[in-house]
Scaffold this motif. Sequence first.
Motif, short mmCIF file in Angstrom:
data_model
loop_
_atom_site.label_atom_id
_atom_site.label_comp_id
_atom_site.label_asym_id
_atom_site.label_seq_id
_atom_site.Cartn_x
_atom_site.Cartn_y
_atom_site.Cartn_z
N THR A 38 0.85 -1.19 0.00
CA THR A 38 0.00 0.00 0.00
C THR A 38 0.88 1.24 0.00
O THR A 38 1.73 1.41 0.89
CB THR A 38 -0.93 0.02 1.23
OG1 THR A 38 -1.73 -1.16 1.23
CG2 THR A 38 -1.83 1.24 1.20
N ILE A 39 0.67 2.10 -0.99
CA ILE A 39 1.47 3.32 -1.13
C ILE A 39 0.61 4.51 -0.71
O ILE A 39 -0.52 4.68 -1.19
CB ILE A 39 1.95 3.50 -2.58
CG1 ILE A 39 2.75 2.25 -3.01
CG2 ILE A 39 2.79 4.75 -2.73
CD1 ILE A 39 3.13 2.27 -4.46
N GLY A 40 1.12 5.32 0.19
CA GLY A 40 0.37 6.46 0.70
C GLY A 40 0.18 7.55 -0.34
O GLY A 40 0.82 7.55 -1.40
N PRO A 41 -0.72 8.51 -0.05
CA PRO A 41 -1.00 9.58 -1.03
C PRO A 41 0.18 10.52 -1.27
O PRO A 41 0.20 11.20 -2.29
CB PRO A 41 -2.18 10.33 -0.39
CG PRO A 41 -2.10 10.00 1.06
CD PRO A 41 -1.53 8.62 1.16
N GLU A 42 1.12 10.59 -0.34
CA GLU A 42 2.28 11.47 -0.52
C GLU A 42 3.51 10.72 -1.01
O GLU A 42 4.61 11.27 -1.02
CB GLU A 42 2.61 12.17 0.80
CG GLU A 42 1.51 13.09 1.31
CD GLU A 42 1.89 13.77 2.60
OE1 GLU A 42 2.92 13.37 3.20
OE2 GLU A 42 1.18 14.69 3.02
N GLU A 43 3.32 9.46 -1.40
CA GLU A 43 4.46 8.63 -1.75
C GLU A 43 4.32 8.10 -3.17
O GLU A 43 3.27 8.21 -3.80
CB GLU A 43 4.57 7.45 -0.77
CG GLU A 43 4.73 7.84 0.68
CD GLU A 43 4.66 6.64 1.60
OE1 GLU A 43 5.24 6.71 2.70
OE2 GLU A 43 4.02 5.62 1.23
N GLU A 44 5.41 7.53 -3.65
CA GLU A 44 5.39 6.70 -4.85
C GLU A 44 6.35 5.54 -4.61
O GLU A 44 7.33 5.66 -3.86
CB GLU A 44 5.76 7.50 -6.09
CG GLU A 44 7.19 7.98 -6.15
CD GLU A 44 7.48 8.76 -7.44
OE1 GLU A 44 6.52 9.12 -8.14
OE2 GLU A 44 8.67 8.98 -7.72
N GLY A 45 6.06 4.41 -5.23
CA GLY A 45 6.86 3.21 -5.01
C GLY A 45 7.80 2.93 -6.15
O GLY A 45 7.41 2.98 -7.33
N VAL A 46 9.03 2.64 -5.79
CA VAL A 46 10.05 2.27 -6.78
C VAL A 46 10.28 0.77 -6.63
O VAL A 46 10.69 0.29 -5.58
CB VAL A 46 11.35 3.05 -6.56
CG1 VAL A 46 12.41 2.62 -7.56
CG2 VAL A 46 11.09 4.55 -6.67
#
Length: 326
Positions: A38-46
């Motif tokens: 789960t990726i938060g609204p202020e994040e991005e996943g690499v």
Amino acid sequence: MFEENYKFQYYLYLFQKHFRKVLLGLFLLILILTSVKTIGPEEEGVVLYVGQYNRTVEPGLSFILPFGIERMYKIPVQRQLKQEFGFRTANTGNNTRYSSENFADESLMLTGDLNLANVEWVVQYRIVNSYYYLFRVRDAEKALHDMSESAMRKIVGDRTVNEVLTVGRQEVATSVEVLLQKMCEEYENGIRIDQVVLQDVNPPEPVKPSFNAVNQAQQERETLINQAEADYNRIIPRARGEADETVQLAEAYALTRINGATGEADRFTSLYQEYAKAPEVTKKRIYLETMERILPKIGTKVIVDERGNNVLPLLNLDQQQPKSNP
């Protein structure tokens, strides 16, 4: 003894009977934990596939290959981050508390006039490129910390201690921000500098009383200068106004005198022109007008002839006769 052996055999039987189910449950649990992210609204996943960059995932629920085949790093690209120098915030909130540790090794620096200053500052930044942040620089956070300290020492080293402590603080912060952003672009660390804030700038503790005395004297000097300028701005305009008023009064007086003299000259010229036309008549008229102005100002009047024989004592010259309308 028989009962204990019976219980043991019974539990062993249950374990062997449900072993596959337990093993399957553990497998599914590990599968879910290692594949669902789960990726938060202020994040991005690499996402890395076997240690190599594969893709970047937007906020929300994402799935990756389980069991470590793919790994995901969550990067807060929409959040403002900060690094503190010379101090550390221990607790934020209504009552902010700071760490009691000594960070003089990163805050104590040499100025351009070979004095020491204890500079505390904050660097606020954002991660704008998660790929560069992870792979172009090893440990981007520590690299940014070292670059910030290097930039601050360079800018402070080009200025005097008075500039750093007083009037040049904003210029120092702005110069560090520009230089640090330039270094981030050269290193391609994926970081954008939002702001550099000088938290506190003080002289070292052994000479702090002397610096405070100097600052107080400078403030008193500025106060006296401001008071003098206020008095100047109050007195000089008033004096100029009074001077302008005097000049205007003098000009008005001069204009009045000139106009009066011009009128008298014109009157005399007109009188002379009349005299030139009829001298005897004009003389007699001037004489009579002059006597009309003079005689009312004389007290008792007695009229005699040239030899003094004929006297007119009864002539009433004390009373002024009203002028008749023409």
